[in-house]
Motif scaffolding. Structure first.
Motif, PDB file in Angstrom:
ATOM      1  N   UNK A  36       0.818  13.891  14.196  1.00  0.00           N
ATOM      2  CA  UNK A  36       1.215  13.492  12.857  1.00  0.00           C
ATOM      3  C   UNK A  36       0.344  14.178  11.828  1.00  0.00           C
ATOM      4  N   UNK A  37       0.401  13.715  10.582  1.00  0.00           N
ATOM      5  CA  UNK A  37      -0.462  14.270   9.545  1.00  0.00           C
ATOM      6  C   UNK A  37      -1.936  14.061   9.896  1.00  0.00           C
ATOM      7  N   UNK A  38      -2.780  14.989   9.473  1.00  0.00           N
ATOM      8  CA  UNK A  38      -4.204  14.855   9.753  1.00  0.00           C
ATOM      9  C   UNK A  38      -5.005  14.446   8.533  1.00  0.00           C
ATOM     10  N   UNK A  39      -4.350  14.352   7.378  1.00  0.00           N
ATOM     11  CA  UNK A  39      -5.014  13.888   6.157  1.00  0.00           C
ATOM     12  C   UNK A  39      -4.045  12.992   5.393  1.00  0.00           C
ATOM     13  N   UNK A  40      -4.588  11.961   4.744  1.00  0.00           N
ATOM     14  CA  UNK A  40      -3.759  11.045   3.960  1.00  0.00           C
ATOM     15  C   UNK A  40      -4.604  10.418   2.859  1.00  0.00           C
ATOM     16  N   UNK A  41      -3.905   9.927   1.837  1.00  0.00           N
ATOM     17  CA  UNK A  41      -4.528   9.155   0.772  1.00  0.00           C
ATOM     18  C   UNK A  41      -3.803   7.819   0.732  1.00  0.00           C
ATOM     19  N   UNK A  42      -4.570   6.729   0.800  1.00  0.00           N
ATOM     20  CA  UNK A  42      -3.996   5.378   0.831  1.00  0.00           C
ATOM     21  C   UNK A  42      -4.540   4.620  -0.375  1.00  0.00           C
ATOM     22  N   UNK A  43      -3.647   3.936  -1.102  1.00  0.00           N
ATOM     23  CA  UNK A  43      -4.073   3.253  -2.318  1.00  0.00           C
ATOM     24  C   UNK A  43      -3.106   2.137  -2.682  1.00  0.00           C
ATOM     25  N   UNK A  44      -3.576   1.276  -3.571  1.00  0.00           N
ATOM     26  CA  UNK A  44      -2.745   0.214  -4.110  1.00  0.00           C
ATOM     27  C   UNK A  44      -1.882   0.821  -5.225  1.00  0.00           C
ATOM     28  N   UNK A  45      -0.584   0.523  -5.243  1.00  0.00           N
ATOM     29  CA  UNK A  45       0.281   1.143  -6.250  1.00  0.00           C
ATOM     30  C   UNK A  45      -0.029   0.716  -7.689  1.00  0.00           C
ATOM     31  N   UNK A  46      -0.874  -0.294  -7.878  1.00  0.00           N
ATOM     32  CA  UNK A  46      -1.256  -0.676  -9.241  1.00  0.00           C
ATOM     33  C   UNK A  46      -2.154   0.385  -9.885  1.00  0.00           C
ATOM     34  N   UNK A 103      -2.904   4.163 -11.078  1.00  0.00           N
ATOM     35  CA  UNK A 103      -2.047   5.198 -11.647  1.00  0.00           C
ATOM     36  C   UNK A 103      -2.317   6.527 -10.941  1.00  0.00           C
ATOM     37  N   UNK A 104      -1.721   6.687  -9.745  1.00  0.00           N
ATOM     38  CA  UNK A 104      -1.975   7.864  -8.909  1.00  0.00           C
ATOM     39  C   UNK A 104      -0.658   8.591  -8.645  1.00  0.00           C
ATOM     40  N   UNK A 105      -0.677   9.916  -8.845  1.00  0.00           N
ATOM     41  CA  UNK A 105       0.501  10.740  -8.600  1.00  0.00           C
ATOM     42  C   UNK A 105       0.220  11.754  -7.501  1.00  0.00           C
ATOM     43  N   UNK A 106       1.144  11.834  -6.569  1.00  0.00           N
ATOM     44  CA  UNK A 106       1.067  12.811  -5.492  1.00  0.00           C
ATOM     45  C   UNK A 106       1.325  14.205  -6.058  1.00  0.00           C
ATOM     46  N   UNK A 107       0.618  15.179  -5.537  1.00  0.00           N
ATOM     47  CA  UNK A 107       0.808  16.578  -5.920  1.00  0.00           C
ATOM     48  C   UNK A 107       1.336  17.330  -4.683  1.00  0.00           C
ATOM     49  N   UNK A 108       2.626  17.184  -4.386  1.00  0.00           N
ATOM     50  CA  UNK A 108       3.164  17.760  -3.143  1.00  0.00           C
ATOM     51  C   UNK A 108       3.065  19.278  -3.075  1.00  0.00           C
ATOM     52  N   UNK A 109       3.029  19.935  -4.232  1.00  0.00           N
ATOM     53  CA  UNK A 109       2.930  21.394  -4.235  1.00  0.00           C
ATOM     54  C   UNK A 109       1.602  21.886  -3.663  1.00  0.00           C
ATOM     55  N   UNK A 110       0.595  21.022  -3.602  1.00  0.00           N
ATOM     56  CA  UNK A 110      -0.714  21.384  -3.047  1.00  0.00           C
ATOM     57  C   UNK A 110      -0.993  20.691  -1.712  1.00  0.00           C
ATOM     58  N   UNK A 111      -0.082  19.857  -1.262  1.00  0.00           N
ATOM     59  CA  UNK A 111      -0.320  19.033  -0.075  1.00  0.00           C
ATOM     60  C   UNK A 111       0.363  19.623   1.154  1.00  0.00           C
ATOM     61  N   UNK A 112      -0.266  19.394   2.297  1.00  0.00           N
ATOM     62  CA  UNK A 112       0.310  19.787   3.588  1.00  0.00           C
ATOM     63  C   UNK A 112      -0.255  18.857   4.658  1.00  0.00           C
ATOM     64  N   UNK A 113      -0.023  19.147   5.893  1.00  0.00           N
ATOM     65  CA  UNK A 113      -0.464  18.276   6.991  1.00  0.00           C
ATOM     66  C   UNK A 113      -1.971  18.016   6.979  1.00  0.00           C
ATOM     67  N   UNK A 114      -2.753  19.020   6.593  1.00  0.00           N
ATOM     68  CA  UNK A 114      -4.208  18.915   6.647  1.00  0.00           C
ATOM     69  C   UNK A 114      -4.871  18.618   5.302  1.00  0.00           C
ATOM     70  N   UNK A 168       0.831  -1.208   0.000  1.00  0.00           N
ATOM     71  CA  UNK A 168       0.000   0.000   0.000  1.00  0.00           C
ATOM     72  C   UNK A 168       0.863   1.255   0.000  1.00  0.00           C
ATOM     73  N   UNK A 169       0.437   2.229  -0.780  1.00  0.00           N
ATOM     74  CA  UNK A 169       1.099   3.533  -0.814  1.00  0.00           C
ATOM     75  C   UNK A 169       0.333   4.470   0.111  1.00  0.00           C
ATOM     76  N   UNK A 170       1.073   5.277   0.865  1.00  0.00           N
ATOM     77  CA  UNK A 170       0.458   6.237   1.780  1.00  0.00           C
ATOM     78  C   UNK A 170       1.011   7.615   1.470  1.00  0.00           C
ATOM     79  N   UNK A 171       0.117   8.532   1.129  1.00  0.00           N
ATOM     80  CA  UNK A 171       0.493   9.919   0.922  1.00  0.00           C
ATOM     81  C   UNK A 171       0.045  10.703   2.140  1.00  0.00           C
ATOM     82  N   UNK A 172       0.995  11.191   2.904  1.00  0.00           N
ATOM     83  CA  UNK A 172       0.702  11.978   4.089  1.00  0.00           C
ATOM     84  C   UNK A 172       1.933  12.762   4.467  1.00  0.00           C
ATOM     85  N   UNK A 173       1.759  14.018   4.731  1.00  0.00           N
ATOM     86  CA  UNK A 173       2.864  14.904   5.022  1.00  0.00           C
ATOM     87  C   UNK A 173       3.442  14.604   6.405  1.00  0.00           C
TER      88      UNK A 173
END
Length: 128
Positions: free
Chosen positions: A63-73, A75-86, A50-55
């Protein structure tokens, strides 16, 4: 195969992550979670693959208060320029479409999230 999207406030509970991992093992899922379990500022309890996107957060208690969790199969790309703890933002590409995934924790005493979300949506709409 259908992909399911779940939204869940985990209340920092490792038990909630057990149930979430079980769902992810049975089907293709994307989970938009709030208050994931964390230790020393890092999200834990989600096994490979599992992939976890969380600042990560510098405060070792919170810790982070928001996250996105998904199977790496998927096709999901993190957008760090728009992401933060919340707020975590990612783009999911399905065939010729791109879908914005946003997991946002809205603190009761904070109005900044509205401005942030408006900026994210305007930027993503402009980039199309």
């Amino acid at each position: 195969m259908a992909t399911h999207i779940y939204q869940l406030n985990m209340h920092r509970s490792p038990l909630a992550s057990v149930n979430l991992v079980e769902n992810h093992s049975k089907e293709h899922c994307i989970s938009l979670v709030h208050e994931p379990p964390s230790r020393k500022g890092q999200i834990y309890s989600f096994p490979h693959p599992l992939e976890v996107l969380g600042e990560p957060h510098s405060n070792l208690v919170d810790g982070p208060r928001a996250a996105i969790i998904f199977n790496p199969s998927l096709n999901i790309w993190h957008m760090p320029q728009y992401s933060n703890r919340d707020c975590q933002v990612a783009l999911w590409q399905i065939h010729d479409q791109k879908i914005a995934l946003i997991s946002a924790y809205w603190p009761i005493n904070c109005n900044d999230l509205i401005n942030h979300l408006e900026t994210v949506v305007a930027s993503l709409s402009h980039d199309r």
